[in-house]
Design a protein around this motif. Structure first.
Motif, PDB file in Angstrom:
ATOM      1  N   ASP A  86     103.083 -56.671   2.392  1.00 16.00           N
ATOM      2  CA  ASP A  86     103.440 -56.160   1.060  1.00 16.00           C
ATOM      3  C   ASP A  86     104.664 -56.881   0.508  1.00 16.00           C
ATOM      4  O   ASP A  86     104.726 -57.224  -0.675  1.00 16.00           O
ATOM      5  CB  ASP A  86     103.721 -54.654   1.114  1.00 16.00           C
ATOM      6  CG  ASP A  86     102.453 -53.819   1.115  1.00 16.00           C
ATOM      7  OD1 ASP A  86     101.369 -54.374   0.816  1.00 16.00           O
ATOM      8  OD2 ASP A  86     102.545 -52.619   1.425  1.00 16.00           O
ATOM      9  N   MET A 107     104.871 -59.404  -2.821  1.00 15.95           N
ATOM     10  CA  MET A 107     105.816 -59.177  -3.912  1.00 15.95           C
ATOM     11  C   MET A 107     106.690 -60.402  -4.133  1.00 15.95           C
ATOM     12  O   MET A 107     106.944 -60.808  -5.276  1.00 15.95           O
ATOM     13  CB  MET A 107     106.674 -57.940  -3.639  1.00 15.95           C
ATOM     14  CG  MET A 107     107.536 -57.554  -4.814  1.00 15.95           C
ATOM     15  SD  MET A 107     108.185 -55.866  -4.714  1.00 15.95           S
ATOM     16  CE  MET A 107     106.698 -54.882  -4.881  1.00 15.95           C
ATOM     17  N   VAL A 124     111.158 -50.159 -13.070  1.00 19.08           N
ATOM     18  CA  VAL A 124     109.780 -50.088 -12.576  1.00 19.08           C
ATOM     19  C   VAL A 124     109.057 -48.958 -13.307  1.00 19.08           C
ATOM     20  O   VAL A 124     109.507 -47.814 -13.300  1.00 19.08           O
ATOM     21  CB  VAL A 124     109.748 -49.837 -11.053  1.00 19.08           C
ATOM     22  CG1 VAL A 124     108.307 -49.666 -10.567  1.00 19.08           C
ATOM     23  CG2 VAL A 124     110.428 -50.987 -10.314  1.00 19.08           C
ATOM     24  N   GLY A 170     103.611 -47.625 -11.921  1.00 16.83           N
ATOM     25  CA  GLY A 170     103.615 -48.572 -10.821  1.00 16.83           C
ATOM     26  C   GLY A 170     103.201 -49.961 -11.269  1.00 16.83           C
ATOM     27  O   GLY A 170     102.941 -50.214 -12.454  1.00 16.83           O
ATOM     28  N   LEU A 193     100.380 -50.775  -6.632  1.00 22.59           N
ATOM     29  CA  LEU A 193     101.225 -49.831  -5.910  1.00 22.59           C
ATOM     30  C   LEU A 193     101.763 -48.791  -6.884  1.00 22.59           C
ATOM     31  O   LEU A 193     102.066 -49.109  -8.035  1.00 22.59           O
ATOM     32  CB  LEU A 193     102.399 -50.551  -5.247  1.00 22.59           C
ATOM     33  CG  LEU A 193     102.067 -51.667  -4.253  1.00 22.59           C
ATOM     34  CD1 LEU A 193     103.351 -52.360  -3.792  1.00 22.59           C
ATOM     35  CD2 LEU A 193     101.303 -51.120  -3.049  1.00 22.59           C
ATOM     36  N   GLN A 213     104.606 -46.068  -8.319  1.00 18.43           N
ATOM     37  CA  GLN A 213     106.004 -46.353  -8.619  1.00 18.43           C
ATOM     38  C   GLN A 213     106.898 -46.282  -7.382  1.00 18.43           C
ATOM     39  O   GLN A 213     107.693 -47.192  -7.121  1.00 18.43           O
ATOM     40  CB  GLN A 213     106.533 -45.378  -9.678  1.00 18.43           C
ATOM     41  CG  GLN A 213     107.970 -45.677 -10.110  1.00 18.43           C
ATOM     42  CD  GLN A 213     108.546 -44.593 -10.999  1.00 18.43           C
ATOM     43  OE1 GLN A 213     108.351 -43.405 -10.735  1.00 18.43           O
ATOM     44  NE2 GLN A 213     109.248 -44.985 -12.057  1.00 18.43           N
ATOM     45  N   PHE A 256     106.130 -49.169  -4.941  1.00 16.07           N
ATOM     46  CA  PHE A 256     106.571 -50.441  -5.499  1.00 16.07           C
ATOM     47  C   PHE A 256     108.090 -50.579  -5.388  1.00 16.07           C
ATOM     48  O   PHE A 256     108.604 -51.617  -4.966  1.00 16.07           O
ATOM     49  CB  PHE A 256     106.143 -50.574  -6.959  1.00 16.07           C
ATOM     50  CG  PHE A 256     106.392 -51.930  -7.554  1.00 16.07           C
ATOM     51  CD1 PHE A 256     105.405 -52.899  -7.549  1.00 16.07           C
ATOM     52  CD2 PHE A 256     107.627 -52.252  -8.104  1.00 16.07           C
ATOM     53  CE1 PHE A 256     105.640 -54.165  -8.085  1.00 16.07           C
ATOM     54  CE2 PHE A 256     107.878 -53.503  -8.642  1.00 16.07           C
ATOM     55  CZ  PHE A 256     106.881 -54.461  -8.626  1.00 16.07           C
ATOM     56  N   LYS A 257     108.814 -49.508  -5.749  1.00 18.41           N
ATOM     57  CA  LYS A 257     110.267 -49.552  -5.685  1.00 18.41           C
ATOM     58  C   LYS A 257     110.764 -49.708  -4.250  1.00 18.41           C
ATOM     59  O   LYS A 257     111.723 -50.431  -3.987  1.00 18.41           O
ATOM     60  CB  LYS A 257     110.857 -48.287  -6.319  1.00 18.41           C
ATOM     61  CG  LYS A 257     110.703 -48.239  -7.826  1.00 18.41           C
ATOM     62  CD  LYS A 257     111.156 -46.914  -8.413  1.00 18.41           C
ATOM     63  CE  LYS A 257     112.643 -46.755  -8.403  1.00 18.41           C
ATOM     64  NZ  LYS A 257     113.078 -45.570  -9.174  1.00 18.41           N
TER      65      LYS A 257
END
Length: 334
Positions: free
Chosen positions: A71, A75, A187, A191, A195, A197, A200-201
């Motif tokens: 992941d 990113m 963000v 999301g 992903l 929110q 993702f954060k």
């Protein structure tokens, strides 16, 4: 199986873990200090204090790297694509060092022997690598900044010095906790990238140590390759109103309303106060002329106000009265 201990050792200096990470260059803040140690600044609680430079704009292990999962790699790749092909290749080269050490550590963890020196080496790499990168940029920029403080533009006409300074400038924008917090706040609730929110954060924060560095590289490259359309101006202040700085020392004067999103690298007027008396602007809007410009008290008040509004907790100045004039404007306490 219990890991076998191979003894203890006293680590040499190169293996000493760096804990105290400044996200604003400490030496830079000395320009606002009368004794080279203490400055007037706002505190996390919004009060005004005369206190040590060493205790502000810092966080323990702020640049410490984390184990990178798939992941994280996705990113990082997504953010890397914001740069051109050459920038992406450079990102990949820097990233390969982290991947290589991570692979070595995985192999080491799969064996039953525990060695204090090896453990220290891995911990030193995690804690010190990004901090050392920023330290190297600071050392490169220090003589250039000294010349600019004297009104000497010579470094900006030398390609090698210009590359180093613009790379440094990009990182002074993206390395701070203020920048990190605002990106995380931006963000969307829906999301991104498949992903939600929260996830993702979480992933972004865990690999921010590398993404922030990568994005600073992008800004520096963009400024350099767009140097023909960038005007460099040194502002000299009014004697009645010194420049202040903050926990976000580089700000974009082009769009003072949108402080939560990544800046468009093609729409930058990067403003960086160098001292209470001087500031530099890398300007693309034409708002400032090239060379040295003596600015009015009103202009200094405007940029100081904008600086305070971009700050998260700390504005820093050479005088208590100056801090009093702007501390209510700080984003984090207003």
């Amino acid at each position: 199986m219990k890991r076998k201990q191979c003894g203890t050792f006293m680590p040499p200096k190169k293996f000493q873990v760096k804990k105290n990470h400044h996200h604003v260059w400490a030496r830079y803040l000395q320009e606002w200090s009368a004794d080279g140690k203490d400055v007037w600044h706002t505190t996390l609680k919004g009060k005004i204090s005369l206190h040590s430079i060493r205790d502000i704009c810092r966080e323990d292990y702020f640049y410490k790297s984390n184990f990178l999962t798939s992941d994280h790699m996705k990113m990082i790749e997504g953010f890397s694509k914001l740069g051109d092909d050459d920038a992406q290749a450079m990102h990949a080269k820097y990233l390969s060092d982290f991947v290589f050490i991570q692979q070595l550590e995985k192999l080491y963890r799969n064996h039953s022997v525990s060695d204090a020196q090896v453990e220290r080496m891995f911990e030193t790499f995690r804690c010190n690598t990004i901090e050392n990168y920023h330290g190297a940029h600071e050392r490169e920029a220090a003589p250039i900044v000294s010349q600019l403080l004297e009104g000497d533009f010579t470094p900006l006409h030398n390609d090698k010095d210009l590359i180093m300074f613009l790379n440094f400038l990009g990182h002074q924008l993206t390395r701070t906790k203020t920048f990190k917090d605002r990106v995380l706040e931006a963000v969307p609730k829906t999301g991104l990238g498949g992903l939600d929110q929260d996830r993702f954060k979480t992933v972004l924060e865990e690999c921010w140590f590398f993404i922030s560095y990568m994005y600073g590289m992008n800004i520096g490259r963009n400024l350099y390759f767009g140097r023909q359309r960038t005007i460099f101006c040194i502002l000299e202040n009014s004697e009645d109103e010194p420049f202040i700085t903050s926990d976000s020392p580089v700000i974009n004067l082009c769009n003072t309303e949108d402080r939560k999103n990544l800046p468009d690298v093609d729409q930058l007027d990067l403003y960086y106060p160098l001292s209470p008396e001087r500031a530099i602007v890398a300007c693309r809007s034409g708002a400032f002329p090239p060379g040295i410009t003596k600015v009015s008290k009103e202009t200094v008040e405007d940029v100081n106000l904008t600086m305070a509004q971009h700050a998260r907790a700390h504005i820093i100045g050479s005088e208590e009265e100056v801090i009093k004039r702007y501390h209510r404007e700080i984003d984090g306490i207003s």
